[in-house]
Design a protein around this motif. Structure first.
Motif, PDB file in Angstrom:
ATOM      1  N   HIS A  37      28.632 -48.997 -81.334  1.00 39.71           N
ATOM      2  CA  HIS A  37      28.636 -50.081 -79.975  1.00 39.71           C
ATOM      3  C   HIS A  37      28.799 -48.795 -78.928  1.00 39.71           C
ATOM      4  O   HIS A  37      28.947 -49.109 -77.721  1.00 39.71           O
ATOM      5  CB  HIS A  37      29.881 -50.952 -79.816  1.00 39.71           C
ATOM      6  CG  HIS A  37      29.836 -52.067 -80.560  1.00 39.71           C
ATOM      7  ND1 HIS A  37      29.976 -52.388 -82.040  1.00 39.71           N
ATOM      8  CD2 HIS A  37      28.659 -53.511 -79.865  1.00 39.71           C
ATOM      9  CE1 HIS A  37      29.709 -53.656 -81.943  1.00 39.71           C
ATOM     10  NE2 HIS A  37      28.841 -54.087 -81.273  1.00 39.71           N
ATOM     11  N   ALA A  38      29.459 -47.641 -78.655  1.00 42.90           N
ATOM     12  CA  ALA A  38      29.265 -46.548 -78.363  1.00 42.90           C
ATOM     13  C   ALA A  38      29.897 -46.761 -76.463  1.00 42.90           C
ATOM     14  O   ALA A  38      29.463 -47.818 -75.889  1.00 42.90           O
ATOM     15  CB  ALA A  38      28.015 -45.882 -77.673  1.00 42.90           C
ATOM     16  N   TRP A  39      31.016 -46.413 -76.387  1.00 40.73           N
ATOM     17  CA  TRP A  39      32.029 -46.349 -74.935  1.00 40.73           C
ATOM     18  C   TRP A  39      32.526 -48.489 -75.383  1.00 40.73           C
ATOM     19  O   TRP A  39      33.018 -48.537 -74.520  1.00 40.73           O
ATOM     20  CB  TRP A  39      31.186 -46.279 -73.927  1.00 40.73           C
ATOM     21  CG  TRP A  39      31.403 -44.976 -73.370  1.00 40.73           C
ATOM     22  CD1 TRP A  39      29.601 -44.420 -72.568  1.00 40.73           C
ATOM     23  CD2 TRP A  39      32.303 -44.346 -72.940  1.00 40.73           C
ATOM     24  NE1 TRP A  39      31.090 -43.100 -72.190  1.00 40.73           N
ATOM     25  CE2 TRP A  39      31.614 -43.047 -71.951  1.00 40.73           C
ATOM     26  CE3 TRP A  39      33.554 -44.532 -73.721  1.00 40.73           C
ATOM     27  CZ2 TRP A  39      32.464 -41.704 -72.009  1.00 40.73           C
ATOM     28  CZ3 TRP A  39      34.731 -43.287 -73.629  1.00 40.73           C
ATOM     29  CH2 TRP A  39      33.939 -41.984 -72.350  1.00 40.73           C
ATOM     30  N   PRO A  77      21.252 -52.402 -74.940  1.00 44.16           N
ATOM     31  CA  PRO A  77      21.161 -52.125 -76.469  1.00 44.16           C
ATOM     32  C   PRO A  77      21.654 -51.434 -77.677  1.00 44.16           C
ATOM     33  O   PRO A  77      21.074 -51.365 -78.318  1.00 44.16           O
ATOM     34  CB  PRO A  77      20.782 -50.670 -75.985  1.00 44.16           C
ATOM     35  CG  PRO A  77      20.344 -50.392 -74.308  1.00 44.16           C
ATOM     36  CD  PRO A  77      21.414 -51.238 -73.891  1.00 44.16           C
ATOM     37  N   ASP A  78      23.806 -52.494 -77.734  1.00 43.54           N
ATOM     38  CA  ASP A  78      23.693 -52.033 -78.707  1.00 43.54           C
ATOM     39  C   ASP A  78      23.853 -53.271 -78.990  1.00 43.54           C
ATOM     40  O   ASP A  78      24.695 -53.977 -80.291  1.00 43.54           O
ATOM     41  CB  ASP A  78      24.830 -52.234 -77.387  1.00 43.54           C
ATOM     42  CG  ASP A  78      25.564 -50.368 -78.018  1.00 43.54           C
ATOM     43  OD1 ASP A  78      25.293 -49.910 -78.717  1.00 43.54           O
ATOM     44  OD2 ASP A  78      26.630 -50.286 -77.027  1.00 43.54           O
ATOM     45  N   ARG A  79      23.576 -54.524 -77.851  1.00 43.31           N
ATOM     46  CA  ARG A  79      22.676 -56.272 -78.627  1.00 43.31           C
ATOM     47  C   ARG A  79      21.526 -55.590 -79.712  1.00 43.31           C
ATOM     48  O   ARG A  79      21.174 -57.034 -79.874  1.00 43.31           O
ATOM     49  CB  ARG A  79      22.769 -57.108 -77.593  1.00 43.31           C
ATOM     50  CG  ARG A  79      23.976 -56.876 -76.890  1.00 43.31           C
ATOM     51  CD  ARG A  79      24.237 -58.212 -75.662  1.00 43.31           C
ATOM     52  NE  ARG A  79      25.076 -57.528 -74.961  1.00 43.31           N
ATOM     53  CZ  ARG A  79      25.302 -57.706 -73.578  1.00 43.31           C
ATOM     54  NH1 ARG A  79      24.282 -57.125 -72.562  1.00 43.31           N
ATOM     55  NH2 ARG A  79      26.405 -57.915 -72.603  1.00 43.31           N
ATOM     56  N   ASP A  95      18.266 -43.705 -80.287  1.00 44.88           N
ATOM     57  CA  ASP A  95      18.410 -43.344 -78.510  1.00 44.88           C
ATOM     58  C   ASP A  95      19.569 -42.785 -78.420  1.00 44.88           C
ATOM     59  O   ASP A  95      19.704 -42.753 -77.097  1.00 44.88           O
ATOM     60  CB  ASP A  95      17.754 -44.188 -78.146  1.00 44.88           C
ATOM     61  CG  ASP A  95      16.213 -45.477 -78.678  1.00 44.88           C
ATOM     62  OD1 ASP A  95      15.779 -43.923 -78.672  1.00 44.88           O
ATOM     63  OD2 ASP A  95      15.674 -46.112 -78.268  1.00 44.88           O
ATOM     64  N   HIS A  96      20.393 -43.515 -79.487  1.00 47.20           N
ATOM     65  CA  HIS A  96      21.588 -43.435 -78.219  1.00 47.20           C
ATOM     66  C   HIS A  96      22.812 -42.153 -78.489  1.00 47.20           C
ATOM     67  O   HIS A  96      23.279 -42.008 -78.230  1.00 47.20           O
ATOM     68  CB  HIS A  96      22.790 -44.552 -79.281  1.00 47.20           C
ATOM     69  CG  HIS A  96      22.875 -45.796 -79.205  1.00 47.20           C
ATOM     70  ND1 HIS A  96      22.822 -46.503 -77.562  1.00 47.20           N
ATOM     71  CD2 HIS A  96      21.049 -46.576 -80.177  1.00 47.20           C
ATOM     72  CE1 HIS A  96      22.534 -48.093 -78.117  1.00 47.20           C
ATOM     73  NE2 HIS A  96      21.177 -47.387 -79.322  1.00 47.20           N
ATOM     74  N   PHE A  97      22.245 -41.200 -79.696  1.00 47.49           N
ATOM     75  CA  PHE A  97      22.682 -39.621 -79.794  1.00 47.49           C
ATOM     76  C   PHE A  97      21.906 -38.625 -79.755  1.00 47.49           C
ATOM     77  O   PHE A  97      20.413 -39.193 -79.471  1.00 47.49           O
ATOM     78  CB  PHE A  97      23.923 -39.914 -80.505  1.00 47.49           C
ATOM     79  CG  PHE A  97      22.460 -40.213 -82.323  1.00 47.49           C
ATOM     80  CD1 PHE A  97      22.469 -41.011 -82.777  1.00 47.49           C
ATOM     81  CD2 PHE A  97      21.878 -38.689 -82.556  1.00 47.49           C
ATOM     82  CE1 PHE A  97      21.208 -41.126 -83.663  1.00 47.49           C
ATOM     83  CE2 PHE A  97      21.835 -38.907 -83.720  1.00 47.49           C
ATOM     84  CZ  PHE A  97      21.507 -40.434 -84.252  1.00 47.49           C
ATOM     85  N   GLY A 189      25.510 -43.323 -69.370  1.00 47.44           N
ATOM     86  CA  GLY A 189      27.020 -43.400 -70.111  1.00 47.44           C
ATOM     87  C   GLY A 189      27.148 -42.891 -71.267  1.00 47.44           C
ATOM     88  O   GLY A 189      28.453 -42.408 -72.327  1.00 47.44           O
ATOM     89  N   ASP A 190      26.224 -43.247 -72.866  1.00 47.57           N
ATOM     90  CA  ASP A 190      26.806 -42.873 -74.354  1.00 47.57           C
ATOM     91  C   ASP A 190      26.473 -41.232 -73.941  1.00 47.57           C
ATOM     92  O   ASP A 190      27.317 -40.711 -74.471  1.00 47.57           O
ATOM     93  CB  ASP A 190      25.441 -42.963 -74.874  1.00 47.57           C
ATOM     94  CG  ASP A 190      25.231 -44.291 -75.574  1.00 47.57           C
ATOM     95  OD1 ASP A 190      26.337 -44.900 -75.498  1.00 47.57           O
ATOM     96  OD2 ASP A 190      24.249 -45.144 -76.128  1.00 47.57           O
ATOM     97  N   GLY A 191      25.351 -40.740 -72.828  1.00 44.98           N
ATOM     98  CA  GLY A 191      25.506 -39.064 -72.799  1.00 44.98           C
ATOM     99  C   GLY A 191      27.054 -38.190 -72.202  1.00 44.98           C
ATOM    100  O   GLY A 191      26.892 -37.373 -72.639  1.00 44.98           O
ATOM    101  N   LEU A 195      30.441 -37.276 -77.672  1.00 48.09           N
ATOM    102  CA  LEU A 195      30.670 -37.356 -79.695  1.00 48.09           C
ATOM    103  C   LEU A 195      29.425 -37.693 -79.709  1.00 48.09           C
ATOM    104  O   LEU A 195      28.976 -38.034 -80.656  1.00 48.09           O
ATOM    105  CB  LEU A 195      31.699 -37.979 -80.505  1.00 48.09           C
ATOM    106  CG  LEU A 195      33.011 -37.727 -79.718  1.00 48.09           C
ATOM    107  CD1 LEU A 195      33.916 -38.387 -80.933  1.00 48.09           C
ATOM    108  CD2 LEU A 195      33.292 -36.497 -80.399  1.00 48.09           C
ATOM    109  N   HIS A 196      28.497 -37.991 -78.294  1.00 47.24           N
ATOM    110  CA  HIS A 196      27.423 -38.730 -78.076  1.00 47.24           C
ATOM    111  C   HIS A 196      25.962 -37.744 -78.492  1.00 47.24           C
ATOM    112  O   HIS A 196      24.740 -38.166 -78.377  1.00 47.24           O
ATOM    113  CB  HIS A 196      26.615 -39.595 -77.756  1.00 47.24           C
ATOM    114  CG  HIS A 196      26.933 -41.139 -78.088  1.00 47.24           C
ATOM    115  ND1 HIS A 196      26.043 -42.323 -78.439  1.00 47.24           N
ATOM    116  CD2 HIS A 196      28.204 -42.147 -78.365  1.00 47.24           C
ATOM    117  CE1 HIS A 196      26.938 -43.389 -78.965  1.00 47.24           C
ATOM    118  NE2 HIS A 196      28.475 -43.134 -78.386  1.00 47.24           N
ATOM    119  N   THR A 197      26.716 -36.316 -78.664  1.00 44.11           N
ATOM    120  CA  THR A 197      26.310 -35.285 -78.437  1.00 44.11           C
ATOM    121  C   THR A 197      26.498 -33.680 -79.452  1.00 44.11           C
ATOM    122  O   THR A 197      25.508 -33.187 -79.240  1.00 44.11           O
ATOM    123  CB  THR A 197      26.047 -34.509 -76.608  1.00 44.11           C
ATOM    124  OG1 THR A 197      27.662 -33.824 -76.863  1.00 44.11           O
ATOM    125  CG2 THR A 197      26.542 -35.239 -76.355  1.00 44.11           C
TER     126      THR A 197
HETATM  127 ZN   LIG Z   1      24.723 -46.602 -77.325  1.00 43.75          ZN
END
Ligand SMILES: [Zn+2]
Length: 326
Positions: A37-39, A77-79, A95-97, A189-191, A195-197
Motif C-alpha cells: 500500500h505504500a504510505w 494504483p494500490d487498488r 512501478d512503485h519503487f 508520493g511513493d518517491g 524506503l521506496h528508493t
Molecule cells: Zn505505491
C-alpha cells in the motif's frame, strides 16, 4: 517474490499439499499485503489533497475544485495489486519503487523505459554475481511510470486548451485530467518515502554496523501504521509552498528520488529509537511531516509544470520520419 513462487510450485502436488499451499499463500498474503500500500491509504490521500488545496488560481478552476477526487485517486494504483487481477498486478508492481543503489553505475538514467531495460539487460549479461538483481522488475521502474503519467497529464492539458480555444465541449478531457493528476500523485508520493528508493526497502541488508532492524516490518510500520495513527493533513500542509516550474522534469524528479534515498538510514535510525512505535517520537513526527510535504510539493510542481508547458507548441511532426505503427 522468488521464494514465494518457489514454495508455491513445490507444494502443488496433492490435496494436502494444495491445502498447505493455500495456507502459505494466505499467510504470505497477510504478511505481504501491507507492503503493497505504500504510505497507506491515509498518506497517499493526504499527499494528493494537500497538493490539490495549493493549486494556484492561474490553473483551471475545475481542477482546483476536484480536491475530493484527487484525494481518492491517491491510493488508486494500490487498488491494482489484487491477485484477482493477476496480469495487472504483475505488470504494475515494479512501478512503485526503484532500488537506486542498483543503478548507481547508470548516471544519468536514460529518459525512456525501453532504453533503461536495454542497459539493465546488458549489465545483467555482464554480471556473474546475482545477475537477476538487474532485471527491470527487480530494480523498479518508478521514475518511468511517473514521467509517463506526467506525459499523459500534459497531453490532456494541451487537448483541454485546444478544445477551449475552439469552443468545443471540455467535460470529457476534464475527467481525464483529474484522473491523470490524481494517478500521478501516487507515484510521486511513493518517491518521497525513502524506503521506496532502496534495496533496504523492508529491513536492512548487507553490512550493518549500526545494528538497524533486519526484520521485515519497518516499511509498513512507518508509512502505514504510524502515519494513520499519528499524522493528519494539517500537520504538513503549511510546509507546502506555491508551485515552481520545473525546467527539466525528468532530471529534477530523479534528483528528488536521490534526495529521498539519502534519508534511508534516517528512517532506520528513527525506527531504532522507537520513533514509529505507538505514538512515536517528536523527531519521527517531524521527519514524516517533511517527507509527506516533499511529496505534495513535487506533485504540485509537476501539475503546474504540465499545465504551463501544455501551452507550448508541439514539435513539428512533419520534420520527423512518419511513425511506423503495427
Ligand atoms: Zn505505491
Amino acid at each position: 517474490m522468488q521464494s514465494f513462487l518457489h514454495v508455491n510450485s513445490r507444494l502443488q502436488r496433492g490435496p494436502i499439499s494444495l491445502a498447505l499451499a493455500a495456507l502459505v499463500l494466505i499467510v504470505l498474503g497477510l504478511v505481504q499485503s501491507p507492503l503493497a500500500h505504500a504510505w497507506g491509504n491515509e498518506g497517499h490521500t493526504y499527499v494528493n489533497r494537500v497538493a490539490a488545496r495549493k493549486i494556484p488560481a492561474s490553473m483551471p478552476l475545475f481542477l482546483r475544485q476536484a480536491v475530493g477526487e484527487l484525494g481518492y485517486f491517491g491510493p488508486e494504483p494500490d487498488r491494482w495489486r489484487s491477485p484477482s487481477e493477476f496480469a495487472l498486478k504483475n505488470a504494475q508492481e515494479p512501478d512503485h519503487f526503484i532500488d537506486l543503489e542498483r543503478v548507481a553505475w547508470l548516471d544519468p538514467l536514460p529518459p525512456g523505459r525501453y532504453e533503461f531495460y536495454r542497459k539493465l539487460y546488458e549489465k545483467r549479461a555482464a554480471t556473474t554475481d546475482h545477475p537477476d538483481d538487474y532485471l527491470p522488475e527487480r530494480v523498479g521502474l518508478q521514475p518511468y511510470i511517473t514521467m509517463e503519467v506526467y506525459g499523459r497529464l500534459k497531453a490532456a492539458f494541451r487537448e483541454y486548451r485546444q478544445r477551449q480555444a475552439a469552443h468545443q465541449p471540455t467535460l470529457a478531457v476534464q475527467h481525464a485530467i483529474v484522473f491523470y493528476a490524481g494517478w500521478l500523485g501516487h507515484y510521486v508520493g511513493d518517491g518521497s518515502q525513502p524506503l521506496h528508493t532502496t534495496i533496504h526497502y523492508n529491513g536492512w541488508v548487507g553490512p550493518n554496523p549500526n545494528g538497524y532492524t533486519t526484520e521485515h516490518h519497518i516499511h509498513w510500520q512507518f508509512e502505514g501504521t504510524y502515519v494513520a495513527a499519528n499524522v493528519a493533513e494539517k500537520d504538513f500542509a503549511g510546509l507546502v509552498k506555491a508551485p515552481q516550474h520545473l525546467d527539466d522534469p525528468f532530471a529534477q524528479y530523479i534528483a528528488y528520488l536521490k534526495q529521498s534515498n539519502t534519508l534511508v538510514e534516517k528512517v532506520y535510525a528513527l525506527e531504532k529509537d522507537g520513533g514509529f512505535t505507538g505514538k512515536g517520537t517528536p523527531a519521527a513526527f517531524e521527519f514524516t511531516a517533511h517527507r509527506l510535504a516533499a511529496g505534495s510539493q513535487m506533485l504540485l510542481d509537476l501539475w503546474y509544470t504540465a499545465w504551463l508547458d501544455s501551452a507550448n507548441a508541439v514539435p513539428n511532426e512533419h520534420s520527423a520520419p512518419p511513425p511506423v505503427s503495427k
